[in-house]
Design a protein around this motif. Structure first.
Motif: not given
Length: 299
Positions: A61-65, A80-81, A99-103, A37-38
């Motif tokens: 980009d971090i998610a893809r890496e 996923v948004g 989740v990578l979403a400024t968490f 989730g981003t």
């Protein structure tokens, strides 16, 4: 009113297409795919480009890496948004692996989710309209601050206001664009979230106040029920710090700063500590996180 049960029922709704080459994300678990989730409304972190329709930014980009290092291909990232009200719920209901979403990491959130070591460090800030005479924090006495629903910004500012001897009012919104619209329309006097996020909403009519509160350590969140995945994510983030990929991505998105340096310094200190005790560095979800009163901003 949105309840946690409602969120768990509806969290799978609103899936969006992400960066070029990434297929529309599905809900079913797949060992070959990392479902991440981003955000889609945070410039430079996770933002849906209105011209291309793709989602782009540091966290994309971090998610893809992460997908490349864990699943063998960057295209294994199914994005996923999410927003501040759905990101945790979608981990809870199994829709997302991570989740990578400024968490940002807080002690309270560590009781619900596994967190990697930080990949970015920010601070809570305040955006105001120019020409309103709002320069110092004390100038906000009696004013209304727009914050994200379920974010920890409100608690942090309440603590800061008590220390400064002023009173604040708050209005909560589901998305950052909604808060910016409310600010422009004078329905609120200020917009508060992490400073890097606010930077994407600065325009000719607005400005960042020269204040910063409570360090915000952004980390990858995943389920406590999957410690193997949490360990793999943490190891991948550590490797990205060590080989320079993380710093390069921060620079790509204009986010390399003293905050990024603090992230690197924290990683080095953690590695040095591990070497002294002759053990691997602990997961961020197991390590103590020092927070200012209130504990956080966005996420």
């Amino acid at each position: 009113m949105l309840t946690r049960r409602t969120l768990l029922r509806t969290a799978g709704i609103g899936i969006v297409a992400a960066a070029a080459g990434i297929p529309l994300a599905g809900c079913a678990a797949d060992d070959a795919v990392l479902r991440v989730g981003t955000k889609i409304d945070v410039p430079n972190f996770g933002f849906q480009n209105p011209q291309t329709g793709t989602v782009e930014g540091l966290e994309v980009d971090i998610a893809r890496e992460l997908a490349r290092r864990i699943k063998g291909s960057p295209d294994a990232a199914a994005l996923v948004g999410v927003n501040v009200t759905t990101r945790g719920a979608m981990i809870d209901n199994g829709t997302l692996d991570a989740v990578l979403a400024t968490f940002s990491v807080t002690d309270e959130r560590k009781r619900s989710y596994a967190f990697s070591r930080p990949y970015y460090i920010d601070h809570l800030g305040i955006l105001v309209k120019q020409g309103k005479g709002l320069e110092a924090f004390e100038d906000l006495d009696g004013k209304t601050i727009g914050v994200a629903l379920s974010a920890t910004s409100k608690r942090t500012l309440e603590d800061a206001a008590r220390e400064a001897g002023i009173g604040l009012h708050f209005a909560e919104y589901s998305t950052y664009p909604e808060i910016k619209i409310a600010l422009v329309a004078d329905r609120i006097d200020a917009f508060s979230v992490d400073r890097s996020i606010l930077g994407g909403y600065v325009d000719d009519a607005t400005e960042l106040m020269d204040v910063a509160f409570a360090p915000q350590r952004y980390a990858v969140a995943s389920s406590l029920d999957d410690p193997k995945l949490a360990a793999a994510i943490d190891a991948a983030v550590a490797a990205m710090q060590s080989d320079g990929v993380l710093a390069a991505l921060q620079e790509k998105w204009g986010l390399a700063s003293e905050m990024a340096d603090e992230t690197a310094a924290e990683a080095e200190a953690q590695a040095a500590s591990a070497a002294r005790v002759g053990a691997a560095a602990p997961l961020a979800s197991e390590a103590p996180v020092v927070q200012a009163p209130g504990g956080g901003g966005d996420a």
